[in-house]
Design a protein around this motif. Structure first.
Motif, PDB file in Angstrom:
ATOM      1  N   LEU A 138       0.794  -1.376   0.117  1.00 16.65           N
ATOM      2  CA  LEU A 138      -0.020  -0.049  -0.001  1.00 16.65           C
ATOM      3  C   LEU A 138       0.839   0.943  -0.007  1.00 16.65           C
ATOM      4  CD1 LEU A 138      -3.116  -0.128  -0.014  1.00 16.65           C
ATOM      5  CD2 LEU A 138      -3.047   0.495   2.396  1.00 16.65           C
ATOM      6  N   MET A 141       2.403   2.224  -3.298  1.00 14.31           N
ATOM      7  CA  MET A 141       1.497   2.664  -4.217  1.00 14.31           C
ATOM      8  C   MET A 141       1.048   4.110  -3.849  1.00 14.31           C
ATOM      9  SD  MET A 141      -1.013  -0.865  -4.767  1.00 14.31           S
ATOM     10  CE  MET A 141      -0.674  -2.204  -5.722  1.00 14.31           C
ATOM     11  N   PHE A 143      -0.106   5.105  -0.700  1.00 17.31           N
ATOM     12  CA  PHE A 143      -1.247   5.320   0.124  1.00 17.31           C
ATOM     13  C   PHE A 143      -0.409   5.499   1.687  1.00 17.31           C
ATOM     14  CE2 PHE A 143      -3.414   3.078  -3.273  1.00 17.31           C
ATOM     15  CZ  PHE A 143      -4.268   4.040  -3.456  1.00 17.31           C
ATOM     16  N   GLU A 382      -8.774   6.312   2.430  1.00 20.26           N
ATOM     17  CA  GLU A 382      -7.541   6.543   1.917  1.00 20.26           C
ATOM     18  C   GLU A 382      -7.482   5.990   0.600  1.00 20.26           C
ATOM     19  OE1 GLU A 382      -3.545   7.506   2.043  1.00 20.26           O
ATOM     20  OE2 GLU A 382      -4.960   7.973   3.430  1.00 20.26           O
ATOM     21  N   ILE A 383      -8.222   4.690   0.439  1.00 19.37           N
ATOM     22  CA  ILE A 383      -7.886   4.259  -1.007  1.00 19.37           C
ATOM     23  C   ILE A 383      -8.707   4.992  -2.012  1.00 19.37           C
ATOM     24  CG2 ILE A 383      -8.725   2.240  -2.492  1.00 19.37           C
ATOM     25  CD1 ILE A 383      -6.167   1.648  -0.576  1.00 19.37           C
ATOM     26  N   ASP A 384      -9.885   5.736  -1.383  1.00 17.10           N
ATOM     27  CA  ASP A 384     -10.768   6.433  -2.414  1.00 17.10           C
ATOM     28  C   ASP A 384     -10.382   7.861  -2.853  1.00 17.10           C
ATOM     29  OD1 ASP A 384     -12.551   4.215  -2.790  1.00 17.10           O
ATOM     30  OD2 ASP A 384     -13.699   4.912  -1.072  1.00 17.10           O
ATOM     31  N   HIS A 386      -7.098   9.392  -1.917  1.00 15.82           N
ATOM     32  CA  HIS A 386      -5.695   9.458  -2.171  1.00 15.82           C
ATOM     33  C   HIS A 386      -4.989   8.677  -3.125  1.00 15.82           C
ATOM     34  CE1 HIS A 386      -6.995  11.193   1.931  1.00 15.82           C
ATOM     35  NE2 HIS A 386      -6.122  12.054   1.584  1.00 15.82           N
ATOM     36  N   ASP A 387      -5.633   8.487  -4.388  1.00 14.61           N
ATOM     37  CA  ASP A 387      -5.040   7.503  -5.216  1.00 14.61           C
ATOM     38  C   ASP A 387      -4.483   8.213  -6.444  1.00 14.61           C
ATOM     39  OD1 ASP A 387      -7.356   8.882  -6.390  1.00 14.61           O
ATOM     40  OD2 ASP A 387      -8.190   6.917  -7.164  1.00 14.61           O
ATOM     41  N   THR A 389      -1.169   8.685  -6.857  1.00 17.18           N
ATOM     42  CA  THR A 389      -0.096   7.925  -7.138  1.00 17.18           C
ATOM     43  C   THR A 389      -0.461   6.572  -7.826  1.00 17.18           C
ATOM     44  OG1 THR A 389       1.256   8.963  -5.583  1.00 17.18           O
ATOM     45  CG2 THR A 389       2.206   6.823  -6.404  1.00 17.18           C
ATOM     46  N   PHE A 390      -1.308   5.854  -7.215  1.00 16.93           N
ATOM     47  CA  PHE A 390      -1.901   4.560  -7.514  1.00 16.93           C
ATOM     48  C   PHE A 390      -2.398   4.611  -9.051  1.00 16.93           C
ATOM     49  CE2 PHE A 390      -5.378   1.285  -7.594  1.00 16.93           C
ATOM     50  CZ  PHE A 390      -4.525   0.136  -7.709  1.00 16.93           C
ATOM     51  N   ARG A 391      -2.985   5.727  -9.324  1.00 16.30           N
ATOM     52  CA  ARG A 391      -3.570   5.829 -10.839  1.00 16.30           C
ATOM     53  C   ARG A 391      -2.500   6.016 -11.441  1.00 16.30           C
ATOM     54  NH1 ARG A 391      -5.750  10.593 -11.163  1.00 16.30           N
ATOM     55  NH2 ARG A 391      -6.152  11.266  -9.056  1.00 16.30           N
ATOM     56  N   LYS A 394      -1.267   2.488 -12.039  1.00 23.62           N
ATOM     57  CA  LYS A 394      -2.103   1.915 -13.153  1.00 23.62           C
ATOM     58  C   LYS A 394      -2.075   2.097 -14.484  1.00 23.62           C
ATOM     59  CE  LYS A 394      -6.524   1.798 -11.584  1.00 23.62           C
ATOM     60  NZ  LYS A 394      -7.724   2.216 -11.383  1.00 23.62           N
TER      61      LYS A 394
END
Length: 533
Positions: A138, A141, A143, A382-384, A386-387, A389-391, A394
């Motif tokens: 996490l 990614m 978070f 947090e997932i919804d 602060h994403d 970096t994750f986007r 992806k």
């Protein structure tokens, strides 16, 4: 942090100098009909780098090097910004990791061996429960992993409370036919008290009689009740010490089973079973130590109570000498212990001796469950929210899979109402879900694409990635696309990509300078360490 090269004081070791961005460690395939080349040193080279830098467990290859070479000293030279750093590992001495646990964890997804391509997110080297790897993933990614860590810690404590409540409830005096048992004991107590009342205590002094009834017998009754409880606990602990918590097994026995079935028993399986065996031994030892210490304390308590009862009985006997009725002393000595034992059992039946502990544990567990739900909501938030970096990760992953495999694919984090997270990859074709990522080669490329996407967005140290055997057995077209994709990105995003490969169908796009070493078994001198062992 990039790897400049690795050398050794082993005379025939073949020094390797890596390129700044893209390097191939090549193994030359055996002649047709003899299969692929193995044991040339490709994986050994990667294991040496991993072991020297991050102190991973000794593999069979590392152990073999220690046993077969008189001077197993290796040096890994690193480029760290504008500076260089040399890490020397002398395997004749006790070795320490060159970097901290935090740095080692940050490189967890940047070194993959040949058996690490079955899952993008949980490598073979990752052991233990979700707490041991999901928070790390996490964080990589982008978070904040702290709410997830706290949620796992609270869940572990809740499980401890659940286990305690279960044990306490089963250890308490809760049994079928409880009312019948109480009635029987009360009748027995009445019989004993009537028998004692019929004794001739007429000659005993009033003060002595009062002290005997209200002081000595009360103390004896209390001591016997405590002794009863302690002996119950001692019996439970002794029984626990006789039972082992885990099955006894050895990797050698499992290996023999594999051999009897003609099933390949890989080195990684050996390592995993050794780790499991070590874990079982350690937990069993810790459990035995704790139970032994508990047994020692109970034995000391039992001894103290027994000594106290001896003194009290002697004192009571002194008082009883004042009784003049013939036979009263002997009869009282028989009846009094029976009455004390009956009173103790009846007292324990009428009250749950663990009730307060269970109530306290239940209340604290319920409070923790409330906190667990709060943290689950924080994890989901947090997932919804602060994403960013994750986007980005992806996006890079999706593009690599499209470039190399022509697959539409995506990284997904699924969360449920309890805050647990599952990491998955999904694919589709023509806007319909597909099973393409279940194929062996697609899964290998997916693992590599995930690592590279992570590296691109976690590249503050201009670091490296090493993939061992990632395109072995792939067709020529996939090899070509993969090498082009890795080389282009390593230059564009300034990280170092190192891969091992065999020479079969290596695409023409590979340039001579991309290959930093060619290993072959045509002669011993073409092997990594100069000879077989």
């Amino acid at each position: 942090m990039k790897i400049h090269g690795i050398s050794s004081e082993i005379p025939l070791f073949r020094t390797v100098e890596f390129n700044k961005n893209f390097s191939i460690v090549l193994g030359v395939a055996k002649s047709r009909g003899e299969g692929k080349s193995h044991n040339l040193g490709k994986t050994t080279l990667i294991e040496l780098i991993d072991h020297i830098l991050f102190g991973s467990r000794d593999s069979e290859r590392i152990k073999a090097i220690k046993e077969n070479f008189p001077n197993p000293v290796f040096t890994v030279e690193l480029r760290m910004g504008s500076e260089t750093r040399k890490i020397v590992a002398d395997y004749t001495k006790k070795k320490k990791a060159a970097f901290s646990t935090e740095v080692k964890q940050s490189y967890e997804y940047f070194i993959r061996f040949q058996d690490d391509y079955k899952d993008e997110f949980r490598k073979v080297s990752i052991r233990g429960k979700d707490l041991s790897w999901k928070p790390l993933l996490l964080r990589l990614m982008g978070f904040n992993e702290r709410p997830l860590v706290e949620k796992y810690e609270i869940e572990s404590t809740i499980q401890d409370y659940d286990k305690f409540i279960e044990i306490a409830a089963s250890s308490g005096m809760k049994r079928e036919g409880r009312a019948e048992e109480i009635a029987r004991l009360e009748a027995r107590r009445t019989e004993l008290m009537n028998a004692i009342a019929s004794l001739n205590f007429g000659s005993i002094e009033d003060s002595t009689s009062a002290q005997l009834a209200s002081e000595v017998d009360s103390r004896i009754l209390y001591a016997k009740r405590e002794l009863f409880v302690q002996r119950k606990e001692l019996s439970a602990v002794t029984e626990a010490l006789r039972s082992t918590a885990f099955v006894q097994f050895t990797p050698e026995r499992i290996e023999q089973i594999y051999a009897d079935l003609n099933i390949y028993f890989g080195e990684q399986v050996k390592r995993d079973l050794s780790d499991v065996q070590e874990f079982f031994v350690q937990v069993t030892e810790n459990r035995s130590t704790a139970l032994s210490a508990m047994k020692k304390r109970i034995l000391e308590s039992v001894s103290t109570l027994e000594q106290e009862l001896t003194i009290l009985n002697e004192k009571r006997a002194q008082y009883l000498q004042l009784i003049v009725a013939p036979g009263s002393i002997d009869l009282y000595r028989q009846l009094s212990p029976q009455l004390a034992e009956t009173e103790t059992e009846l007292s324990l039946l009428k009250q749950d001796v663990y009730r307060e502990s269970i109530q306290t544990a239940t209340a604290e567990r319920n409070l923790l469950k409330t906190q667990q739900l709060t943290l689950a909501a924080q994890v989901a938030s947090e997932i919804d929210e602060h994403d960013a970096t994750f986007r980005e990760i992806k996006s890079h992953y999706h593009q690599i899979m499209a470039d190399v495999m022509d697959i539409d694919s995506e990284l997904v984090i699924e969360k449920n109402s309890t805050g647990n997270l599952d990491f998955r990859t999904i694919s589709w074709r023509d806007q319909s879900p597909s099973q393409e990522l279940k194929g062996e080669m697609a899964k290998k490329i997916s693992c590599a694409a995930f690592d590279v996407a992570l590296r691109i967005v976690n590249n503050d140290d201009s670091g490296f990635i090493i993939h061992d055997g990632v395109i072995d057995n792939a067709d020529r077209n996939i090899k070509k696309k993969f090498i082009e994709a890795m080389k282009r990105r390593s230059i564009q995003y300034n990280f170092q990509y190192i891969m091992t490969a065999i020479s079969d169908d290596l695409p023409d796009s590979v340039e001579h300078e991309d290959i930093v070493i060619t290993l072959s078994d045509k002669s011993d001198r073409e092997l990594l360490l100069g000879r077989t062992f």
